[in-house]
Enzyme design. Sequence first.
Site, mmCIF file in Angstrom:
data_model
loop_
_atom_site.group_PDB
_atom_site.id
_atom_site.type_symbol
_atom_site.label_atom_id
_atom_site.label_comp_id
_atom_site.label_asym_id
_atom_site.label_seq_id
_atom_site.Cartn_x
_atom_site.Cartn_y
_atom_site.Cartn_z
ATOM 1 N N HIS A 135 0.805 -1.225 0.000
ATOM 2 C CA HIS A 135 0.000 0.000 0.000
ATOM 3 C C HIS A 135 0.839 1.276 0.000
ATOM 4 C CE1 HIS A 135 0.835 1.113 4.187
ATOM 5 N NE2 HIS A 135 0.966 -0.188 4.364
ATOM 6 N N HIS A 144 12.267 -1.573 -11.874
ATOM 7 C CA HIS A 144 12.081 -3.024 -11.976
ATOM 8 C C HIS A 144 12.079 -3.618 -10.569
ATOM 9 C CE1 HIS A 144 13.842 -7.128 -13.536
ATOM 10 N NE2 HIS A 144 12.704 -7.283 -12.893
HETATM 11 C C1 LIG Z 1 24.328 -6.768 -6.552
HETATM 12 C C2 LIG Z 1 24.770 -7.089 -7.973
HETATM 13 C C3 LIG Z 1 24.159 -6.075 -8.937
HETATM 14 C C4 LIG Z 1 26.271 -6.987 -8.034
HETATM 15 O O1 LIG Z 1 26.720 -7.366 -9.288
HETATM 16 P P1 LIG Z 1 28.258 -7.116 -9.657
HETATM 17 O O2 LIG Z 1 28.556 -5.651 -9.589
HETATM 18 O O3 LIG Z 1 28.504 -7.794 -10.977
HETATM 19 O O4 LIG Z 1 29.050 -7.766 -8.479
HETATM 20 P P2 LIG Z 1 29.913 -9.126 -8.446
HETATM 21 O O5 LIG Z 1 29.130 -10.305 -8.902
HETATM 22 O O6 LIG Z 1 31.225 -8.832 -9.125
HETATM 23 O O7 LIG Z 1 30.172 -9.305 -6.878
HETATM 24 C C5 LIG Z 1 30.960 -8.392 -6.148
HETATM 25 C C6 LIG Z 1 30.981 -8.871 -4.701
HETATM 26 O O8 LIG Z 1 29.683 -8.671 -4.111
HETATM 27 C C7 LIG Z 1 29.120 -9.914 -3.682
HETATM 28 N N1 LIG Z 1 27.702 -9.895 -4.061
HETATM 29 C C8 LIG Z 1 27.204 -9.784 -5.309
HETATM 30 N N2 LIG Z 1 25.854 -9.784 -5.252
HETATM 31 C C9 LIG Z 1 25.520 -9.921 -3.962
HETATM 32 C C10 LIG Z 1 24.277 -10.011 -3.309
HETATM 33 N N3 LIG Z 1 23.126 -9.950 -3.975
HETATM 34 N N4 LIG Z 1 24.286 -10.131 -1.954
HETATM 35 C C11 LIG Z 1 25.452 -10.188 -1.272
HETATM 36 N N5 LIG Z 1 26.670 -10.112 -1.854
HETATM 37 C C12 LIG Z 1 26.696 -9.978 -3.181
HETATM 38 C C13 LIG Z 1 29.893 -10.986 -4.418
HETATM 39 O O9 LIG Z 1 29.918 -12.189 -3.701
HETATM 40 C C14 LIG Z 1 31.264 -10.355 -4.532
HETATM 41 O O10 LIG Z 1 31.916 -10.497 -3.271
HETATM 42 P P3 LIG Z 1 33.517 -10.727 -3.205
HETATM 43 O O11 LIG Z 1 34.126 -9.492 -3.787
HETATM 44 O O12 LIG Z 1 33.754 -10.890 -1.728
HETATM 45 O O13 LIG Z 1 33.792 -11.939 -4.011
HETATM 46 C C15 LIG Z 1 24.299 -8.509 -8.434
HETATM 47 O O14 LIG Z 1 25.063 -9.540 -7.842
HETATM 48 C C16 LIG Z 1 22.838 -8.791 -8.119
HETATM 49 O O15 LIG Z 1 22.433 -9.163 -7.009
HETATM 50 N N6 LIG Z 1 21.985 -8.601 -9.168
HETATM 51 C C17 LIG Z 1 20.578 -8.835 -9.096
HETATM 52 C C18 LIG Z 1 20.241 -9.991 -10.028
HETATM 53 C C19 LIG Z 1 18.741 -10.213 -10.166
HETATM 54 O O16 LIG Z 1 17.944 -9.721 -9.409
HETATM 55 N N7 LIG Z 1 18.362 -10.965 -11.186
HETATM 56 C C20 LIG Z 1 16.981 -11.153 -11.496
HETATM 57 C C21 LIG Z 1 16.774 -11.051 -12.974
HETATM 58 S S1 LIG Z 1 15.077 -10.878 -13.370
#
Ligand SMILES: CC(C)(COP(=O)(O)OP(=O)(O)OC[C@H]1O[C@@H](n2cnc3c(N)ncnc32)[C@H](O)[C@@H]1OP(=O)(O)O)[C@@H](O)C(=O)NCCC(=O)NCCS
Length: 208
Positions: A135, A144
């Site tokens: 709400h 998104h």
């Molecule tokens: C947060 C996010 C944007 C980061 O992406 P990124 O910039 O490419 O980051 P990386 O994958 O290089 O990870 C960097 C660090 O953050 C950590 N990390 C990444 N995503 C995380 C998350 N969601 N929660 C906690 N830690 C996370 C990784 O483990 C990594 O840690 P390290 O440096 O200790 O190894 C991505 O992981 C994410 O969560 N995207 C959302 C995906 C989604 O919702 N998909 C649905 C599609 S419809």
Amino acid sequence: MKRLALLGASGHGKVVADAALAAGWQSVEFFDDAWPRVSVNGHWPVSGDTAALLTRVLEFDGVLVSIGNCLARWEKQQVLRAAGARLATVVHPHACVSPFARLGAGTVVMAGAVVTVDAAVGEACIINTGATVDHDCVLAEGVHIGPGAHLSGNVIVGGCSWVGIGAAVRQGTCIGAGAMVGAGAVVVKAVGDGLTVAGCPAMPLVRI
Ligand SMILES: CC(C)(COP(=O)(O)OP(=O)(O)OC[C@H]1O[C@@H](n2cnc3c(N)ncnc32)[C@H](O)[C@@H]1OP(=O)(O)O)[C@@H](O)C(=O)NCCC(=O)NCCS
């Protein structure tokens, strides 16, 4: 025949097409700037690129941008609007949207999603599979809310922000524009413009 054109031949586009057909659209045609390299998207043809769609935009009863990237989706929607496109809003029949909620043009609400009373969802938003928007939430354009993510009541989300899959946002919290909430994060305090946060509680993602 109720014809829908979708700009963005992606996996997300396929989910939009599927939802649109379930919601009563009778035909779906994709357009994508990767055409002619990409000429089919799952069960549907890709007929041309953005320029081709712009020349045919008035042939369609509805047009919707099915690009996952939030900024690109919002920018393309403005191009289509300027060309006179009839911007569609698609709600899967198995989503639950309050009659007191508002959905902007070009927004899609996927199966299992719930948008409750007095929520205001802006234009070109995605409320993805099983997400909830409670709400009085206010979502600006191009937002998104990822699959299974949950916004409690009175959450404000700025333009073109993405709340990742399975994240949860505490009531009354503000998420700035162009922000990214990582998958599974629990947001308990405000997130600034352009910030990426992750974890429980969500903190800015530090890159070394
Ligand atoms: C947060 C996010 C944007 C980061 O992406 P990124 O910039 O490419 O980051 P990386 O994958 O290089 O990870 C960097 C660090 O953050 C950590 N990390 C990444 N995503 C995380 C998350 N969601 N929660 C906690 N830690 C996370 C990784 O483990 C990594 O840690 P390290 O440096 O200790 O190894 C991505 O992981 C994410 O969560 N995207 C959302 C995906 C989604 O919702 N998909 C649905 C599609 S419809």
